[in-house]
Motif scaffolding. Structure first.
Motif, PDB file in Angstrom:
ATOM      1  N   PHE A  52     -12.845  -0.381   1.600  1.00 42.08           N
ATOM      2  CA  PHE A  52     -11.810  -1.367   1.051  1.00 42.08           C
ATOM      3  C   PHE A  52     -10.423  -0.560   0.875  1.00 42.08           C
ATOM      4  CE2 PHE A  52     -15.698  -2.848  -1.551  1.00 42.08           C
ATOM      5  CZ  PHE A  52     -15.768  -4.147  -0.937  1.00 42.08           C
ATOM      6  N   VAL A  53     -10.004   0.609   0.869  1.00 42.05           N
ATOM      7  CA  VAL A  53      -8.947   1.345   1.136  1.00 42.05           C
ATOM      8  C   VAL A  53      -8.343   1.144   2.618  1.00 42.05           C
ATOM      9  CG1 VAL A  53      -7.640   3.644   1.119  1.00 42.05           C
ATOM     10  CG2 VAL A  53      -9.208   3.086  -0.838  1.00 42.05           C
ATOM     11  N   ALA A  54      -9.437   1.434   3.660  1.00 41.89           N
ATOM     12  CA  ALA A  54      -8.779   1.169   4.880  1.00 41.89           C
ATOM     13  C   ALA A  54      -8.669  -0.249   5.353  1.00 41.89           C
ATOM     14  CB  ALA A  54     -10.095   1.711   5.873  1.00 41.89           C
ATOM     15  N   PHE A  55      -9.388  -1.318   4.647  1.00 38.62           N
ATOM     16  CA  PHE A  55      -9.180  -2.443   4.788  1.00 38.62           C
ATOM     17  C   PHE A  55      -7.756  -3.116   4.029  1.00 38.62           C
ATOM     18  CE2 PHE A  55     -10.765  -7.194   3.666  1.00 38.62           C
ATOM     19  CZ  PHE A  55     -10.320  -7.492   4.948  1.00 38.62           C
ATOM     20  N   LYS A  56      -7.550  -2.341   3.027  1.00 42.50           N
ATOM     21  CA  LYS A  56      -6.464  -2.986   2.340  1.00 42.50           C
ATOM     22  C   LYS A  56      -5.169  -2.590   2.759  1.00 42.50           C
ATOM     23  CE  LYS A  56      -7.749  -3.801  -2.648  1.00 42.50           C
ATOM     24  NZ  LYS A  56      -7.503  -3.381  -4.050  1.00 42.50           N
ATOM     25  N   LEU A 114      -2.772   8.125  15.148  1.00 48.71           N
ATOM     26  CA  LEU A 114      -2.637   9.382  15.489  1.00 48.71           C
ATOM     27  C   LEU A 114      -2.603  10.255  14.099  1.00 48.71           C
ATOM     28  CD1 LEU A 114      -0.325   9.494  18.497  1.00 48.71           C
ATOM     29  CD2 LEU A 114      -2.799  10.122  18.474  1.00 48.71           C
ATOM     30  N   ALA A 115      -1.904   9.632  13.057  1.00 47.88           N
ATOM     31  CA  ALA A 115      -1.771  10.304  11.983  1.00 47.88           C
ATOM     32  C   ALA A 115      -2.738   9.792  10.633  1.00 47.88           C
ATOM     33  CB  ALA A 115      -0.430  10.238  11.478  1.00 47.88           C
ATOM     34  N   ALA A 116      -4.065   9.358  10.876  1.00 43.07           N
ATOM     35  CA  ALA A 116      -4.809   8.535   9.986  1.00 43.07           C
ATOM     36  C   ALA A 116      -5.117   9.478   8.767  1.00 43.07           C
ATOM     37  CB  ALA A 116      -6.145   8.234  10.598  1.00 43.07           C
ATOM     38  N   PRO A 117      -5.186  10.692   8.808  1.00 44.35           N
ATOM     39  CA  PRO A 117      -5.450  11.508   7.586  1.00 44.35           C
ATOM     40  C   PRO A 117      -4.230  11.605   6.620  1.00 44.35           C
ATOM     41  CG  PRO A 117      -6.269  12.770   9.442  1.00 44.35           C
ATOM     42  CD  PRO A 117      -5.698  11.619  10.021  1.00 44.35           C
ATOM     43  N   LEU A 118      -2.929  11.615   7.374  1.00 41.52           N
ATOM     44  CA  LEU A 118      -2.005  11.578   6.444  1.00 41.52           C
ATOM     45  C   LEU A 118      -1.737  10.304   5.766  1.00 41.52           C
ATOM     46  CD1 LEU A 118       0.609  12.982   8.797  1.00 41.52           C
ATOM     47  CD2 LEU A 118      -0.373  14.290   6.917  1.00 41.52           C
ATOM     48  N   ALA A 120      -4.410   8.247   4.945  1.00 38.39           N
ATOM     49  CA  ALA A 120      -5.248   8.278   4.079  1.00 38.39           C
ATOM     50  C   ALA A 120      -5.013   9.116   2.570  1.00 38.39           C
ATOM     51  CB  ALA A 120      -6.815   8.769   4.575  1.00 38.39           C
ATOM     52  N   GLY A 121      -4.190  10.354   2.900  1.00 42.32           N
ATOM     53  CA  GLY A 121      -3.906  10.987   1.861  1.00 42.32           C
ATOM     54  C   GLY A 121      -2.888  10.325   0.949  1.00 42.32           C
ATOM     55  N   LEU A 122      -2.005   9.616   1.881  1.00 45.16           N
ATOM     56  CA  LEU A 122      -0.804   8.814   1.092  1.00 45.16           C
ATOM     57  C   LEU A 122      -1.292   7.705   0.259  1.00 45.16           C
ATOM     58  CD1 LEU A 122       2.253   8.254   0.742  1.00 45.16           C
ATOM     59  CD2 LEU A 122       2.074   6.590   2.766  1.00 45.16           C
ATOM     60  N   PHE A 123      -2.385   7.032   0.668  1.00 41.36           N
ATOM     61  CA  PHE A 123      -2.776   5.723  -0.083  1.00 41.36           C
ATOM     62  C   PHE A 123      -4.090   6.077  -0.815  1.00 41.36           C
ATOM     63  CE2 PHE A 123      -0.424   3.838   3.565  1.00 41.36           C
ATOM     64  CZ  PHE A 123       0.339   2.700   2.788  1.00 41.36           C
ATOM     65  N   ALA A 124      -4.692   7.099  -0.512  1.00 45.14           N
ATOM     66  CA  ALA A 124      -5.953   7.179  -1.470  1.00 45.14           C
ATOM     67  C   ALA A 124      -6.094   8.899  -1.923  1.00 45.14           C
ATOM     68  CB  ALA A 124      -7.170   7.040  -0.732  1.00 45.14           C
TER      69      ALA A 124
END
Length: 526
Positions: A52-56, A114-118, A120-124
């Motif tokens: 849901f985070v990745a979709f939002k 390219l920066a998906a972990p960053l 993810a850290g920003l939004f969750a």
């Protein structure tokens, strides 16, 4: 409404709103089916939170780059070019806008993948202490984020079609997202070690299908874009200038919902999912009616402004406010009373258990309190954007966002500490901030003498409240005990809920009719 009762709006607005509403209703019904399937397949566990985070994230940005800030900036400029420059000027503008929008989002998408972990850290950030959940979120973002590019180009096509009166095609396009996710969950998911990846690829596929679906209709209008990068074009510069402040003004409610997601990542596992399911139900009346009316009034208001038709501009805004309240007020009351029966009937199967339903019902009631405000924002904001005034909504939006942040602290901490209901505080803060936003928008339009209440309000409001009260009393009288719903099969649940909806809706419409409200009173003038 022998006088809802003043002059309503520009010609064809009610008919066009009905077309958009019906198509959107189809999409929203399929959206409910989609969410029922998701609840059964992934429930409200850690992996569901990650999806849901990745979709939002792309969905939130879609509201900015597609039907949100971009559309509010693009449609008035397009209307101006049609009014003053002709079709050749429109085609030139469209080519440049498609090139700049597509090129910018392609770069943003590449960087995000390219920066998906960053990201993810920003939004969750709350997932950082759960390595497996955090890694899954980052991997899912790499698959879902390109949806932003695809759906934004789809939004560009839809804005053009709406401006030319082709409202049905953009309104039905979201159906393909729901069909894609339903197919991904029921057909593709068993072939994946982690079902959440099947859903992520379903999001990506939906973006491709939605864009391809609209292109033939643009070609029929001879407006199929040939993207060209040209930031020096006057129309592109005008849209960019209008769009930057509109990023705040038109998307405040979405920013607030995203802040809810960020904060919910720090709350107990399941909080993101509970907020998702409750938000989806609260958005149903907003999507079907609020967005439908907002969609059709923006081109009309833009044309009225370009042609200096001030009186019709005012009538259109007042018509839109009264029309959305006819839906928003009873919808709010219905969701407050029937939150648990609705959630049990739709979602309490498979992976989603009774505790999840109870938790989601609390946040659904908190979101329901804000439905009137959410819908009013949708129809009041175009009053500024049609006049190419982006600064005022920005100021209002910033004040509402700051208020939301303060309210998050005031509501979440005590509800979390004493009742373990932190997610409800997030939903409640969003609703209260939405009312602040709506009131400030209304006051700004009144101060500039752009919007005035029609005398019809003196009879309209008592009729609306009386009909809603009758609906409430009947639903309370007919409702079975809450505990009984969990013991029934889905057929009994669906039958009982349908009876309550039909009886309550019938009582509401009957009292409105007895009070003198007629559908024809809402029609647009010839």
């Amino acid at each position: 409404m022998s006088g809802a009762e003043g002059a309503p709006a520009a010609p064809g607005l009610l008919r066009s709103s009905a077309v958009v509403g019906v198509m959107t209703m189809l999409s929203r019904v399929l959206g409910l089916v989609r969410d029922i399937v998701l609840a059964a397949f992934i429930g409200a566990n850690a992996n569901a939170d990650a999806f849901f985070v990745a979709f939002k994230i792309p969905n939130f940005l879609r509201r900015l780059f597609a039907e949100g800030a971009f559309s509010q900036a693009f449609v008035p400029v397009l209307s101006e070019y049609r009014e003053r420059g002709g079709e050749a000027a429109v085609r030139e503008l469209l080519d440049r806008v498609a090139g700049v929008l597509g090129g910018t989002l392609l770069l943003l998408t590449s960087l995000t993948v390219l920066a998906a972990p960053l990201v993810a850290g920003l939004f969750a950030p709350g997932f950082l202490d759960q390595p497996a959940k955090f890694a899954l979120t980052a991997d899912l973002i790499r698959v879902t984020f390109p949806y932003l590019l695809l759906i934004s180009l789809t939004g560009l096509c839809g804005a053009v079609l709406n401006s030319y009166g082709r409202f049905a095609v953009p309104a039905v396009t979201p159906v393909f997202l729901n069909l894609s996710l339903i197919g991904a969950a029921t057909v593709a998911a068993p072939g994946f070690a982690e079902p959440a990846f099947a859903l992520a690829w379903g999001v990506f596929t939906a973006g491709v299908v939605q864009l391809l679906f609209q292109l033939p209709f643009l070609k029929r209008l001879e407006l199929l874009p040939r993207p060209r990068w040209d930031t020096t074009h006057p129309g592109v510069r005008q849209i960019l200038r209008l769009m930057v402040p509109a990023l705040f003004g038109v998307s405040v409610s979405q920013v607030n919902l995203l802040l809810d997601t960020v904060l919910a990542s720090f709350l107990p596992t399941g909080s993101v999912s509970w907020l998702y399911y409750s938000d989806r139900l609260a958005e149903l009346p907003l999507g079907v009616f609020g967005i439908a009316i907002a969609t059709v009034i923006l081109p009309s208001l833009s044309a009225d402004r370009a042609a200096d038709r001030a009186e019709r501009f005012t009538h259109t805004l007042d018509w839109a406010v009264r029309t959305v309240l006819l839906v928003a007020v009873p919808a709010t009351v219905a969701l407050l009373v029937l939150a648990e029966p609705i959630l049990v009937t739709l979602f309490q199967y498979g992976e989603l258990g009774p505790r999840d339903v109870a938790m989601a019902s609390y946040s659904l009631r908190a979101y329901a309190l804000g439905i009137c405000a959410f819908m009013l924002i949708k129809v009041l904001a175009p009053g500024f954007y049609a006049r190419q005034d982006m600064v005022t909504p920005v100021r209002i939006g910033i004040r509402a966002m700051v208020a939301n942040m303060v309210l998050n602290v005031l509501f979440v901490v005590p509800l979390m500490v004493y009742l373990d209901l932190g997610h409800v505080g997030l939903a409640l803060a969003t609703s209260v901030a939405a009312y602040l936003n709506a009131v400030l928008l209304w006051r700004g339009l009144r101060r500039e003498n752009v919007y005035r209440f029609d005398p019809a309000w003196r009879v309209f409001l008592p009729r609306l409240l009386g009909a809603t009260a009758a609906m409430l009393l009947l639903v309370l009288w007919l409702s079975p005990p809450v505990d009984a719903w969990a013991g029934w099969g889905w057929q009994r649940r669906a039958l009982e809920l349908a009876q309550l909806v039909v009886a309550g809706g019938g009582a509401y419409l009957a009292v409105l009719r007895l009070a003198g409200v007629r559908l024809r009173d809402l029609r647009s003038p010839p």
